[in-house]
Motif scaffolding. Structure first.
Motif, mmCIF file in Angstrom:
data_model
loop_
_atom_site.group_PDB
_atom_site.id
_atom_site.type_symbol
_atom_site.label_atom_id
_atom_site.label_comp_id
_atom_site.label_asym_id
_atom_site.label_seq_id
_atom_site.Cartn_x
_atom_site.Cartn_y
_atom_site.Cartn_z
ATOM 1 N N ALA A 1 33.501 46.410 -23.323
ATOM 2 C CA ALA A 1 34.671 45.396 -23.055
ATOM 3 C C ALA A 1 34.385 44.297 -24.042
ATOM 4 O O ALA A 1 33.902 43.107 -23.538
ATOM 5 C CB ALA A 1 34.381 45.041 -21.546
ATOM 6 N N TRP A 2 34.411 44.525 -25.165
ATOM 7 C CA TRP A 2 34.227 43.530 -26.422
ATOM 8 C C TRP A 2 35.164 42.093 -26.274
ATOM 9 O O TRP A 2 34.516 41.086 -26.209
ATOM 10 C CB TRP A 2 34.511 44.039 -27.662
ATOM 11 N N ASP A 3 36.196 42.216 -25.799
ATOM 12 C CA ASP A 3 36.908 40.910 -25.683
ATOM 13 C C ASP A 3 36.553 40.165 -24.400
ATOM 14 O O ASP A 3 36.519 38.842 -24.635
ATOM 15 C CB ASP A 3 38.594 41.243 -25.452
ATOM 16 N N GLY A 4 36.470 40.816 -23.440
ATOM 17 C CA GLY A 4 35.734 40.207 -22.067
ATOM 18 C C GLY A 4 34.508 39.763 -22.493
ATOM 19 O O GLY A 4 34.111 38.508 -21.949
ATOM 20 N N TRP A 5 33.406 40.330 -23.319
ATOM 21 C CA TRP A 5 32.198 39.851 -23.351
ATOM 22 C C TRP A 5 32.278 38.840 -24.279
ATOM 23 O O TRP A 5 31.568 37.510 -24.070
ATOM 24 C CB TRP A 5 31.427 41.091 -24.159
ATOM 25 N N ARG A 6 33.134 38.379 -25.411
ATOM 26 C CA ARG A 6 33.092 37.257 -26.346
ATOM 27 C C ARG A 6 33.776 36.322 -25.807
ATOM 28 O O ARG A 6 33.717 35.291 -26.499
ATOM 29 C CB ARG A 6 33.432 38.017 -27.666
ATOM 30 N N ARG A 7 34.447 36.643 -24.768
ATOM 31 C CA ARG A 7 35.068 35.168 -24.113
ATOM 32 C C ARG A 7 34.151 33.739 -24.096
ATOM 33 O O ARG A 7 34.552 32.744 -24.435
ATOM 34 C CB ARG A 7 35.880 35.515 -22.828
#
Length: 440
Positions: A241-247
């Motif tokens: 969940a790259w996008d959610g993690w980097r938020r």
């Protein structure tokens, strides 16, 4: 040996902590009472929320981050609606939302249940943090933990956000280090950093005291354990969940100057450089300068500083130079401020400043758009007295800690023929490197 005899030593050790635990539970209960005007319906009216001083992020984020229907980091929502916290905190929110959904079918009732369950968890974290702090302080200063249990600023700010989770992990890390359990200390520190980012500053404190004492192996073990624990809980989300993690990291980088920060004062007044420059760079440069000063102090002091003193100075420097300084950040600093210098006069002065800021921020927001209730709120100049009240009173405490480091006989903790009972391998350790010895 009977089972009773086997339990007796633990019971004997636990009994002195029982009153502290009960008082911390009282503090947790008082914090819940403070927010009852919102808990009973006031959340649905922003004016009522601010006039009753009962704002919390917990209830609105249940809706705004789609916790009622989706999982943090994996949610199919716009990027700016992803959970903006590190993964341990996001998963705490996830588990509690699962329980709330299972217990209550109605979505609005779920949000209230989500708040109640979160408060129970945070109350447990407060009690745990107080007991862990008391253990770190040792038998001679155990009751200093009352500042964390029931001080006014802690009661007022306890349930604004999830900060008490990181507080309990940080105190657990400090106790594990004091007991010379470096792997456990590293694991707890890694989890704390994966909950809120501020515990990263404690690695700097450990590094400086390691440099002075030459105790590199315990530090490296702790560092490796910290990195390992952080990676274990973060890598799955980075992969899946790259996008959610980097938020969280994107939000922290792109976030502008926000409430509570001295930089907001400089911007509002249009100061040259301080009010017009890139605040991210100014903040990093200011923090770097303060950390350099802390490093020089640690390595040049006539006697090795205590770990809690350096942790406090590093954390205070981080808060004072940050782009945002929310009311609940007081929860970060209270245990370390008390462990660093348990003198009631500057602590009371700081607590008064924090209470004034807690009131001022909500009154100030009442006067800001879209509410614009000037009849109920306060203006810029009054609000900024509260901002600077925090900065000045924390600066005073930092100055006293620096004085104690430069004049160790002034340190009340060390007056009982104690070196550093929270220092672990640093306790009574001889110097291997100081700036004085380096220039000889």
């Amino acid at each position: 040996m009977t089972s009773t005899e086997a339990r007796a030593p633990f019971v004997a050790r636990a009994v002195p902590y029982l009153p502290l635990g009960l008082i911390a539970a009282l503090g947790a209960t008082l914090a819940y009472v403070v927010r009852l005007p919102c808990r009973t319906g006031g959340w649905n009216d922003q004016v009522s929320t601010y006039t009753n001083f009962c704002y919390t992020d917990i209830y609105p984020l249940y809706f705004d981050r789609e916790l009622a229907t989706q999982n943090p980091y994996f949610a199919h929502v716009p990027f700016d609606k992803q959970v903006e916290y590190p993964v341990v905190l996001g998963e705490v929110m996830q588990v509690i939302s699962w329980i709330a959904r299972a217990l209550t079918p109605d979505r609005v009732a779920q949000a209230v249940r989500f708040y109640d369950l979160t408060v129970v968890l945070l109350g447990v974290c407060l009690v745990a943090g107080v007991l862990l702090m008391a253990a770190v302080a040792g038998p001679t200063r155990r009751w200093d933990a009352l500042w964390y249990a029931v001080s006014p600023a802690v009661v007022l700010a306890a349930y604004i956000n999830w900060d008490l989770v990181a507080g309990a992990l940080s105190m657990g890390m400090l106790l594990a280090w004091a007991r010379r359990q470096q792997v456990l200390a590293g694991v707890l520190l890694g989890l704390a950093i994966a909950t809120k980012f501020y515990p990263l500053m404690f690695l700097g404190a450990l590094f400086l005291l390691t440099w002075r004492t030459g105790r590199w192996r315990p530090f490296l073990v702790t560092l490796a354990s910290t990195a390992g624990a952080w990676l274990v809980v973060n890598v799955p989300f980075m992969v899946l969940a790259w996008d959610g993690w980097r938020r969280f990291y994107v939000f922290s980088e792109e976030r502008g100057v926000d409430w509570g920060s001295p930089w907001l004062f400089f911007q509002s007044k249009g100061w040259a450089i301080l009010g017009e420059g890139d605040v991210s760079r100014l903040g990093m440069a200011s923090l770097a300068i303060l950390c350099l000063g802390i490093a020089v102090l640690t390595l040049a002091a006539p006697r090795r500083p205590r770990l809690a003193q350096i942790c406090f100075l590093a954390l205070a420097a981080f808060m004072m130079t940050n782009k945002v300084w929310s009311p609940q950040f007081v929860l970060w600093l209270v245990p370390f401020a008390v462990l660093a210098r348990p003198n009631w006069k500057p602590l009371v002065l700081w607590q008064l400043a924090e209470v004034w800021y807690f009131a001022a921020i909500w009154l100030y927001l009442l006067a800001q758009p879209p509410l614009s209730r000037n009849d109920l709120g306060i203006g810029d100049d009054t609000y900024f007295t509260a901002v600077w009240g925090r900065v000045i009173t924390i600066g005073i405490m930092m100055a006293f800690v620096v004085r104690d480091i430069l004049r160790p006989h002034k340190d009340v903790v060390r007056q009982a023929d104690i070196d550093d009972q929270g220092g672990g391998v640093f306790d009574d350790a001889p110097d291997r490197f100081t700036l004085t010895s380096a220039v000889r």
